[in-house]
Design a protein around this motif. Structure first.
Motif, PDB file in Angstrom:
ATOM      1  N   HIS A  86       0.924  -1.103   0.015  1.00 50.67           N
ATOM      2  CA  HIS A  86       0.168   0.031  -0.009  1.00 50.67           C
ATOM      3  C   HIS A  86       1.016   1.309  -0.050  1.00 50.67           C
ATOM      4  O   HIS A  86       0.578   2.124  -0.612  1.00 50.67           O
ATOM      5  N   GLU A  87       1.789   1.307   0.788  1.00 53.08           N
ATOM      6  CA  GLU A  87       2.708   2.705   1.005  1.00 53.08           C
ATOM      7  C   GLU A  87       3.526   2.623  -0.171  1.00 53.08           C
ATOM      8  O   GLU A  87       3.688   3.651  -0.773  1.00 53.08           O
ATOM      9  N   HIS A 105       1.670   4.233  -3.104  1.00 52.48           N
ATOM     10  CA  HIS A 105       1.620   5.559  -2.942  1.00 52.48           C
ATOM     11  C   HIS A 105       3.021   6.376  -3.558  1.00 52.48           C
ATOM     12  O   HIS A 105       2.818   7.293  -4.210  1.00 52.48           O
ATOM     13  N   HIS A 113      -5.500   6.952  -2.462  1.00 50.27           N
ATOM     14  CA  HIS A 113      -6.479   6.466  -2.137  1.00 50.27           C
ATOM     15  C   HIS A 113      -7.716   6.346  -3.031  1.00 50.27           C
ATOM     16  O   HIS A 113      -8.050   7.336  -3.462  1.00 50.27           O
ATOM     17  N   TYR A 159      -8.586   0.803   1.926  1.00 48.82           N
ATOM     18  CA  TYR A 159      -8.325   0.562   3.674  1.00 48.82           C
ATOM     19  C   TYR A 159      -9.036  -0.837   4.048  1.00 48.82           C
ATOM     20  O   TYR A 159      -9.284  -1.082   5.049  1.00 48.82           O
TER      21      TYR A 159
HETATM   22 ZN   LIG Z   1      -2.622   5.049   2.306  1.00 47.22          ZN
END
Ligand SMILES: [Zn+2]
Length: 358
Positions: A185-186, A189, A195, A254
């Motif tokens: 996930h990071e 980014h 998101h 999320y």
């Molecule tokens: Zn995030």
């Protein structure tokens, strides 16, 4: 890493039909774009490192394996390398517990003091701190990564550089069932992905329900809350089952339980490849050039937004330096072309590519 078998394409002249299976390459072993990862620890005032799972190589290897299983599913040829542990940072104890307001100044300071902080221009730089995000004095344990497209540009006086850093709390847990995919996930980014409940600058994603309303004290089951809100939104907007699935499995959401089967849309993967080529090429072993015979624009830069129209143009661009990938959109390419250096040709998951007379 280049496979010896990729030399098999040297000088090959392709006058006849060649079928490229989805995500297949011309060599028997795929050539990947490998992303170098460098981790550093921020020490406290007693020169002690933070403690937690993400200070151990075992946890990192599991998380990288999880992320790379996703990369294998995506079929774009990217792979993260296991991190190089490049030491500890003294003199930054004020950031040992890093609150929300310190994120941008921290990145700016880290990058402008590279000798002290171990910042590497040739890698994805990860800094491990004790606490991360949240209010000063009551910091959280989370991860974040800045956006290479714009992040610091919005934060005068730190606006001389675009975002290029990932920061993890040493003991970060992630959502249930997503303890390892928090790195995916990071790092997503870091590759410019946003998101899925925000404006993610991608055309083929739906706007998910805001999960943060569920992550509140008093909400008994954050995972179910988020899933149910997404279900309600899907019913309201008439999403198909496939759209709902990619929304709830999206690694930039999320949603919980993402370690094993997280997903990204083709649009997100296109954005990733473009951001990587435009801003992050120094961190990895190659870049991606897109080809689409149906591109109605000029087709003059090879980004996903304006791909080349001929495979030959993509191959010529990709072989100017080593390690690059030509990503070909579905369709029949009735052209003859010469490949004189090793290069990897790939097709997206969205359809077949044929080359030669149909
Ligand atoms: Zn995030």
């Amino acid at each position: 890493m280049k496979s010896p078998t990729s030399r098999a394409v040297n000088g090959v002249y392709l006058p006849v039909l060649v079928l490229l299976l989805l995500a297949a390459t011309l060599s028997s072993q795929a050539q990947y774009i490998e992303i170098r990862v460098s981790t550093k620890f921020i020490l406290n005032g007693s020169s002690q490192p933070p403690t937690g799972g993400y200070t151990t190589s075992n946890q990192w290897r599991q998380a990288i394996d999880t992320a790379n299983a996703g990369n294998a599913r995506f079929g774009r040829g990217f792979r993260y390398q296991y991190p190089s542990f490049d030491g500890s940072v003294n003199g930054y104890s004020q950031y040992y517990n890093l609150d929300q307001s310190e994120a941008v100044p921290f990145e700016y300071s880290i990058r402008t003091n590279a000798a002290q902080t171990g910042w590497r221009a040739d890698a994805l730089n990860v800094y491990i701190v004790n606490r991360n995000l949240g209010p000063a004095g009551n910091e959280w344990c989370a991860g974040w990564a800045s956006n290479p497209e714009d992040a610091l540009a919005n934060y005068a006086p730190y606006n001389t550089m675009n975002g290029r850093i990932a920061v993890f709390c040493a003991g970060v847990q992630g959502a249930p069932g997503s303890e390892l995919s928090i790195v995916a996930h990071e790092f997503g980014h870091h590759m410019g992905l946003i998101h899925t409940w925000a404006d993610d600058r991608v055309a083929d994603t739906v706007v998910d329900a805001d999960p943060t309303v569920c992550e509140q004290p008093g909400v008994p089951d954050w995972c179910s809350c988020k899933f149910n809100n997404t279900l309600a939104r899907a019913a309201q907007l008439g999403w198909s089952a496939a759209v709902l699935r990619v929304a709830t499995n999206n690694i930039m959401s999320y949603h919980c339980d993402n370690d094993l089967d997280f997903d990204l849309t083709e649009g997100q993967l296109d954005r990733w490849a473009d951001i990587a080529r435009r801003y992050l090429a120094s961190e990895m072993t190659g870049v991606t050039y897109f080809v689409d015979r149906n591109n109605a624009q000029g087709g003059n830069d090879g980004y996903s937004t304006n791909p080349y129209r001929l495979v030959q143009t993509g191959v010529t661009a990709a072989t100017a330096t080593s390690g690059n990938i030509v990503m070909i959109r579905p369709g029949n390419y009735d052209e003859q072309f010469t490949i004189s250096k090793p290069v990897t040709l790939r097709a997206t998951r969205s359809g077949w590519v044929t080359i030669g007379k149909p």
